[in-house]
Structure formats: C-alpha cells, structure tokens
Design a protein around this motif. Structure first.
Motif, mmCIF file in Angstrom:
data_model
loop_
_atom_site.group_PDB
_atom_site.id
_atom_site.type_symbol
_atom_site.label_atom_id
_atom_site.label_comp_id
_atom_site.label_asym_id
_atom_site.label_seq_id
_atom_site.Cartn_x
_atom_site.Cartn_y
_atom_site.Cartn_z
ATOM 1 N N GLU A 1 9.947 4.299 11.349
ATOM 2 C CA GLU A 1 9.082 4.468 12.189
ATOM 3 C C GLU A 1 9.185 6.162 11.686
ATOM 4 O O GLU A 1 9.405 6.636 11.764
ATOM 5 C CB GLU A 1 8.981 5.039 14.157
ATOM 6 N N ARG A 8 6.807 1.686 9.991
ATOM 7 C CA ARG A 8 7.565 0.703 9.554
ATOM 8 C C ARG A 8 7.057 -0.672 8.981
ATOM 9 O O ARG A 8 7.402 -1.607 8.605
ATOM 10 C CB ARG A 8 8.906 0.585 10.761
ATOM 11 N N HIS A 9 5.528 -0.415 9.741
ATOM 12 C CA HIS A 9 4.610 -1.370 9.556
ATOM 13 C C HIS A 9 4.067 -1.723 8.222
ATOM 14 O O HIS A 9 2.979 -2.690 8.072
ATOM 15 C CB HIS A 9 4.004 -2.254 10.702
ATOM 16 N N ARG A 56 3.220 -1.607 3.954
ATOM 17 C CA ARG A 56 3.148 -2.342 2.758
ATOM 18 C C ARG A 56 4.442 -1.216 2.295
ATOM 19 O O ARG A 56 3.329 0.282 2.217
ATOM 20 C CB ARG A 56 2.569 -2.626 2.126
#
Length: 246
Positions: free
Chosen positions: A88, A91-92, A94
C-alpha cells in the motif's frame, strides 16, 4: 576518545564567518536500530544536500505534472520500499505503473543540482547499542569534517529529518554540533512536504540493494522483479545515482 563525548571546542576552528548562503540537508534512514532485528542486517542513513542558490523549482513542477497525470496529488509522498514490494498504496498497481513512479523520482534526482552521501553499518560487526551509536556518529562526523571548507562557506545549514528514530535524531544533533552556530533543525518534517526527503528514501532503497549484492551476492525476489534483473538495476538505477554521490 569517545565520539559522544567529543568536546565541541575541538571543532571550533572549523567555524568561520561566511556570506548569506544556505544549504539544506535531507536525512532518511533504512533498517532497524535494533541489533536483534535479523531482518535488517544493514542500517543506512542517507543525506541529500541542496545548495539553496540552485533552484529546483522547474524539476519540482515537472514531477508534480507527472503525479497529476497519474491521478495522484502533488503532495503524494513517493515511498520506494512499497513501490518495490507492491505494498500500500501501490498494491493494485501493475509493475510498469510502479516503475514509472519510481523512475519519475529518479529523473527528478538526475536533473536536480543536488548531491548525497550514504552511511551504512553492517550490524554483524556491532555487538552493543553504544558501539552502534559510536560507529554511525563517527561516520557522520568524519564526512562533515572532511567537507569543512564547503560547509564553512554557508551561513546557515538546515537539517530536515522526520525524527522517525530517536537514536538518529540524537546522532544528527551530535554530528552537526561541530557547526552549531549555523545549524537549524527544521520541525514537522514529512515526506509529503519535501521532494528531496522522498529522494533520500529512494536512495536508501537503492543503496540497500547495492549492499546486498556486494556482501550477500543477491537481492530479494521483489527487488529483482521490480528492477527487472541485476544488470538492469546496476545500469539504470545504481549507476545514475552514483553520479550524484558527494
């Protein structure tokens, strides 16, 4: 002679009257000060030096434009470790997106007229907290004294540290005491306020990978994946920052 008890009078000869010049020193650290923390063999302190007569406003504006284009606020604090480890708030994202953010900060470093110095301690050779303190303090003092002519040319030295580790705060105050008459420790320092504080954090991450390669022979899987191999790390990340080493 113990460094923590070094008389300030010993260094008074390094202080001279100078013109109205100012240098900023941004400090960050990497690793645990706890000698029993086996997860962090290397302890690193990074100082980024910026002569205030060399404007970096254009480079800051360029980095802010990049952040806005990535739908990030201008005061977004870029954190190298989470970028590398996909933590974080990344985290999401690429890998290509995370690398783009990292590379934007690296480009900011390359374009700016700044220098840096890293100080590292291999905790395998330290057997006590006082020895840890003395070793790191001696590294800092030795460097500051070696650059006495440069630092004596400034009328003000401003140190930016977020007081993240009390031991580092103490060591910084002891080390910079040799220039006590012209030093100011800036309060309420956060990475969201200062791009150069973020640069210090990034350099710590790159220096940690360099130390792993030098002393262990490999880096972590997340580092290897993020930097796309050891060769690419050395060529496109390590080599560019070494050009800025003081």
């Amino acid at each position: 002679m113990a460094w923590e008890t070094t008389p300030l009078l010993l260094y008074r000869r390094f202080i001279i009257v100078s013109g109205a010049k100012e240098i900023s020193v941004f400090v960050d650290e990497s690793g645990s000060y706890d000698l029993n923390a086996s997860s962090s063999r290397f302890y690193i302190v990074c100082m980024v030096f910026h002569d205030q007569s060399d404007s970096i406003a254009e480079e800051i504006d360029r980095l802010n434009v990049f952040l806005r284009n990535k739908n990030l606020p201008e005061d977004h604090p870029i954190h190298a470790g989470p970028l590398i480890r996909m933590e974080e708030p990344y985290r999401h994202m690429r890998r290509s997106e995370r690398r783009a953010i990292f590379s934007a900060l690296l480009a900011f470093l390359r374009r700016s007229r700044i220098t840096y110095k890293c100080f590292s301690i291999d905790k395998r050779y330290i057997d006590s907290a006082p020895a840890f303190h003395d070793s790191l303090l001696q590294c800092l003092i030795s460097h500051l004294v070696s650059r006495k002519d440069e630092f004596n040319s400034y009328s003000r030295i401003k140190i930016y540290y977020d007081n993240g580790q009390a031991a580092v705060t103490s060591i910084l105050r002891e080390a910079f005491a040799i220039y006590a008459s012209k030093c100011e420790f800036v309060s309420n320092v956060t990475s969201s306020k200062y791009k150069l504080f973020q640069v210090a954090d990034m350099i710590c991450a790159i220096e940690l990978a360099r130390l792993k390669l030098l002393h262990i022979g490999h880096i972590s899987d997340s580092e290897k994946d993020f930097f796309m191999g050891i060769g690419n790390f050395r060529k496109n990340y390590l080599k560019p920052i070494l050009r800025k080493e003081a």
